[in-house]
Design a protein around this motif. Structure first.
Motif, PDB file in Angstrom:
ATOM      1  N   TYR A 296      45.822  45.033  29.743  1.00  0.00           N
ATOM      2  CA  TYR A 296      46.718  44.462  30.764  1.00  0.00           C
ATOM      3  C   TYR A 296      46.905  45.438  31.920  1.00  0.00           C
ATOM      4  N   SER A 297      47.136  46.721  31.609  1.00  0.00           N
ATOM      5  CA  SER A 297      47.316  47.684  32.693  1.00  0.00           C
ATOM      6  C   SER A 297      45.997  47.989  33.401  1.00  0.00           C
ATOM      7  N   GLY A 298      44.865  47.652  32.753  1.00  0.00           N
ATOM      8  CA  GLY A 298      43.603  47.716  33.469  1.00  0.00           C
ATOM      9  C   GLY A 298      43.579  46.754  34.641  1.00  0.00           C
ATOM     10  N   GLY A 299      44.257  45.615  34.493  1.00  0.00           N
ATOM     11  CA  GLY A 299      44.447  44.715  35.631  1.00  0.00           C
ATOM     12  C   GLY A 299      45.388  45.306  36.666  1.00  0.00           C
ATOM     13  N   HIS A 300      46.447  45.972  36.196  1.00  0.00           N
ATOM     14  CA  HIS A 300      47.411  46.562  37.135  1.00  0.00           C
ATOM     15  C   HIS A 300      46.746  47.569  38.074  1.00  0.00           C
ATOM     16  N   VAL A 301      45.837  48.402  37.526  1.00  0.00           N
ATOM     17  CA  VAL A 301      45.255  49.429  38.389  1.00  0.00           C
ATOM     18  C   VAL A 301      44.281  48.827  39.404  1.00  0.00           C
ATOM     19  N   LEU A 302      43.737  47.638  39.120  1.00  0.00           N
ATOM     20  CA  LEU A 302      42.958  46.949  40.150  1.00  0.00           C
ATOM     21  C   LEU A 302      43.850  46.580  41.327  1.00  0.00           C
ATOM     22  N   VAL A 303      45.036  46.083  41.023  1.00  0.00           N
ATOM     23  CA  VAL A 303      45.994  45.758  42.085  1.00  0.00           C
ATOM     24  C   VAL A 303      46.412  47.022  42.824  1.00  0.00           C
ATOM     25  N   LEU A 304      46.728  48.069  42.071  1.00  0.00           N
ATOM     26  CA  LEU A 304      47.183  49.317  42.695  1.00  0.00           C
ATOM     27  C   LEU A 304      46.130  49.895  43.625  1.00  0.00           C
ATOM     28  N   GLY A 305      44.884  49.872  43.188  1.00  0.00           N
ATOM     29  CA  GLY A 305      43.825  50.388  44.035  1.00  0.00           C
ATOM     30  C   GLY A 305      43.716  49.652  45.355  1.00  0.00           C
ATOM     31  N   ALA A 306      44.073  48.367  45.331  1.00  0.00           N
ATOM     32  CA  ALA A 306      43.987  47.548  46.539  1.00  0.00           C
ATOM     33  C   ALA A 306      45.190  47.719  47.466  1.00  0.00           C
ATOM     34  N   ILE A 307      46.376  47.946  46.917  1.00  0.00           N
ATOM     35  CA  ILE A 307      47.592  47.901  47.730  1.00  0.00           C
ATOM     36  C   ILE A 307      48.212  49.255  48.011  1.00  0.00           C
ATOM     37  N   ASP A 308      47.832  50.299  47.281  1.00  0.00           N
ATOM     38  CA  ASP A 308      48.485  51.604  47.437  1.00  0.00           C
ATOM     39  C   ASP A 308      47.435  52.650  47.765  1.00  0.00           C
ATOM     40  N   ARG A 309      47.378  53.056  49.030  1.00  0.00           N
ATOM     41  CA  ARG A 309      46.336  53.982  49.465  1.00  0.00           C
ATOM     42  C   ARG A 309      46.628  55.427  49.094  1.00  0.00           C
TER      43      ARG A 309
ATOM     44  N   GLY B 275      42.325  40.161  39.282  1.00  0.00           N
ATOM     45  CA  GLY B 275      40.959  40.182  39.790  1.00  0.00           C
ATOM     46  C   GLY B 275      40.833  39.718  41.225  1.00  0.00           C
ATOM     47  N   ALA B 276      41.828  38.981  41.707  1.00  0.00           N
ATOM     48  CA  ALA B 276      41.793  38.516  43.096  1.00  0.00           C
ATOM     49  C   ALA B 276      41.857  39.674  44.094  1.00  0.00           C
ATOM     50  N   TYR B 277      42.268  40.849  43.623  1.00  0.00           N
ATOM     51  CA  TYR B 277      42.418  42.007  44.511  1.00  0.00           C
ATOM     52  C   TYR B 277      41.202  42.916  44.511  1.00  0.00           C
ATOM     53  N   ILE B 278      40.214  42.645  43.683  1.00  0.00           N
ATOM     54  CA  ILE B 278      39.189  43.649  43.419  1.00  0.00           C
ATOM     55  C   ILE B 278      38.342  43.984  44.638  1.00  0.00           C
ATOM     56  N   ASP B 279      38.117  43.026  45.526  1.00  0.00           N
ATOM     57  CA  ASP B 279      37.290  43.330  46.692  1.00  0.00           C
ATOM     58  C   ASP B 279      38.066  44.070  47.779  1.00  0.00           C
TER      59      ASP B 279
ATOM     60  N   ALA C 163      35.210  40.061  33.163  1.00  0.00           N
ATOM     61  CA  ALA C 163      35.282  41.378  33.778  1.00  0.00           C
ATOM     62  C   ALA C 163      34.030  41.667  34.608  1.00  0.00           C
ATOM     63  N   LEU C 164      32.856  41.306  34.078  1.00  0.00           N
ATOM     64  CA  LEU C 164      31.615  41.557  34.810  1.00  0.00           C
ATOM     65  C   LEU C 164      31.537  40.709  36.075  1.00  0.00           C
ATOM     66  N   GLU C 165      32.021  39.498  35.984  1.00  0.00           N
ATOM     67  CA  GLU C 165      32.064  38.635  37.169  1.00  0.00           C
ATOM     68  C   GLU C 165      32.934  39.261  38.248  1.00  0.00           C
ATOM     69  N   ALA C 166      34.089  39.810  37.851  1.00  0.00           N
ATOM     70  CA  ALA C 166      34.973  40.464  38.817  1.00  0.00           C
ATOM     71  C   ALA C 166      34.319  41.727  39.375  1.00  0.00           C
ATOM     72  N   TYR C 167      33.676  42.503  38.501  1.00  0.00           N
ATOM     73  CA  TYR C 167      33.022  43.734  38.966  1.00  0.00           C
ATOM     74  C   TYR C 167      31.995  43.429  40.051  1.00  0.00           C
ATOM     75  N   ASN C 168      31.283  42.343  39.917  1.00  0.00           N
ATOM     76  CA  ASN C 168      30.271  41.993  40.913  1.00  0.00           C
ATOM     77  C   ASN C 168      30.880  41.702  42.277  1.00  0.00           C
ATOM     78  N   ARG C 169      32.164  41.359  42.312  1.00  0.00           N
ATOM     79  CA  ARG C 169      32.830  41.117  43.600  1.00  0.00           C
ATOM     80  C   ARG C 169      33.372  42.391  44.229  1.00  0.00           C
ATOM     81  N   ALA C 170      33.468  43.460  43.443  1.00  0.00           N
ATOM     82  CA  ALA C 170      33.968  44.724  43.977  1.00  0.00           C
ATOM     83  C   ALA C 170      32.945  45.326  44.940  1.00  0.00           C
ATOM     84  N   LEU C 171      33.447  46.068  45.915  1.00  0.00           N
ATOM     85  CA  LEU C 171      32.588  46.730  46.884  1.00  0.00           C
ATOM     86  C   LEU C 171      32.381  48.186  46.487  1.00  0.00           C
ATOM     87  N   GLN C 172      31.393  48.808  47.076  1.00  0.00           N
ATOM     88  CA  GLN C 172      31.134  50.219  46.822  1.00  0.00           C
ATOM     89  C   GLN C 172      32.217  51.092  47.465  1.00  0.00           C
TER      90      GLN C 172
END
Length: 310
Positions: free
Chosen positions: A112-125, A226-230, A253-262
Motif C-alpha cells: 500500500y505504501s508503495g502506492g503512496h511513494v508513487l504519489v509522493l514522487g509526483a507531488i513533492d519535489r 498509479g494515475a500519478y506515475i507519469d 504494476a508492470l502496466e503502470a511502470y510502462n507509463r512512467a518516464l525516465q
C-alpha cells in the motif's frame, strides 16, 4: 545506530526509529519509510533500514497513524491520503534533524505504501529518489481482482450500512485483515496474506491487530496512485515487482511502470508478494533499493568507487 523518535505536524503524533550509519560524516542522505496495509514497522522494516545504513544512508522509519506506536483514531483505519500527508510531515521532520542531509531525501514504500511513494514522487519535489516495492497501483482494480464478482454487491451494501451507522453516532464497523478462509470476510483474502500476517505478527510484531475499519475498504476502492506515475519524472523511480504477486498483481504494476518516464528502473523478483521481506527475495529487493538510493542520493560515492575499480 537506532534511536526512537516522534514528531507531530497537523495530524496525530507519529512515532518510529531513526537509523544512522555507524561510520561516515553527517549529514547523511536519508530514506523515509513506512509500511503497507495495516502492517507496523516491526514487520521487517528494521531489516531494510539496517541494509540502507550499512552503505551510509540514514533511514527514518515510522508507524502509520492509527497503527503501532503512533497515535490517531479511529484505531485501525487506513486513509491513504492522510498516510501520504504523514509521509510529507515525516520528510519535513527529517529535514530538521542534524543527522540528515535535507537536500538528499528518498522515499521507500511497500505494497500500500508503495502506492503512496508513487504519489509522493509526483507531488513533492523535496523527494529526490523513489523506490516502490510490490506497489498497489489501483485500488479499484485491486478489489476487482481480490473480491469475487458475486460478492461485490454485498460488499457495497455493507459499506453503505456502515456509513449510515457512523452518521447515527455508532462506532465504525470492523473487518479482519486476513482470514484462514479466503472466502470469509476480510480485507486481504489470499492464503499467503493469512500466513504472512499471522506468523509475522506472532513472531515479530505483537502490536499488530487483525482488524481494520470497514471504511478502510471504501477508501481503498477510491485510491488510484498509479494515475500519478507519469508525473514522477525527472525524479528517479525504481519499481520492484514480484512476478508471482497476486495481492498487488504484477501485471497491473508492470502496466503502470510502462507509463512512467525516465529515469526509471524495473527489478523483477521471481517470487510472490511477501517474499520481498524475507529470504532471497529480501536480498534482491533490498539490494536493488540500496543501489538505487546510493546511485541517486550519493553520486560522489558512486564516482569514487568507479575510480577505485577502474
Amino acid at each position: 545506530m537506532r534511536q526512537d523518535v516522534e514528531f507531530q505536524a497537523e495530524g496525530p503524533r507519529l512515532r518510529g526509529w531513526l537509523y544512522t550509519p555507524d561510520a561516515g560524516g553527517r549529514p547523511f542522505p536519508t530514506v523515509v519509510m513506512a509500511h503497507g496495509f495495516s502492517a507496523v514497522k516491526e514487520m521487517y522494516l528494521d531489516r531494510f533500514a539496517e541494509a540502507f545504513a550499512e552503505v551510509g544512508l540514514a533511514a527514518l522509519v515510522f508507524d502509520n497513524r492509527n497503527f503501532g506506536a503512533s497515535d490517531g483514531s479511529p484505531r485501525y483505519e487506513i486513509d491513504p491520503w492522510t498516510q501520504v500527508h504523514d509521509y510529507r510531515d515525516a520528510i519535513s521532520y527529517a529535514r530538521t534533524r542534524p543527522e540528515v542531509d535535507r537536500n538528499k531525501i528518498g522515499v521507500w514504500g511497500s505494497s500500500y505504501s508503495g502506492g503512496h511513494v508513487l504519489v509522493l514522487g509526483a507531488i513533492d519535489r523535496r523527494v529526490k529518489c523513489v523506490v516502490a516495492q510490490v506497489p498497489l497501483v489501483s485500488g479499484f482494480r485491486n478489489i476487482q481482482r481480490l473480491v469475487r464478482a458475486d460478492f461485490i454487491a454485498g460488499l457495497r451494501a455493507s459499506l453503505d450500512q456502515d456509513r449510515e451507522a457512523r452518521l447515527a453516532g455508532k462506532p465504525p464497523g470492523m473487518l479482519p485483515v486476513v482470514s484462514e478462509d479466503p472466502l470469509g470476510p476480510c480485507a486481504r483474502p489470499t492464503p499467503d496474506s493469512y500466513q504472512w500476517f499471522t506468523e509475522t505478527g506472532r513472531t515479530r510484531a505483537p502490536s499488530w491487530r487483525n482488524e481494520v475499519t470497514l471504511r478502510t475498504v471504501d477508501l481503498l476502492m477510491e485510491y488510484e496512485p498509479g494515475a500519478y506515475i507519469d508525473r514522477i519524472a525527472p525524479t528517479p523511480l525504481l519499481m520492484v515487482v514480484a512476478a508471482g504477486d497476486h495481492l498487488t498483481p504484477s501485471d497491473l504494476a508492470l502496466e503502470a511502470y510502462n507509463r512512467a518516464l525516465q529515469p526509471k528502473r524495473l527489478e523483477v523478483l521471481p517470487t510472490g508478494h511477501f517474499d520481498a521481506y524475507t529470504g532471497p527475495g529480501f536480498e534482491q529487493a533490498s539490494g536493488a533499493a540500496r543501489s538505487w538510493f546510493v546511485q541517486h542520493l550519493m553520486p560522489a560515492q558512486v564516482t569514487a568507487r568507479a575510480l577505485v575499480t577502474a
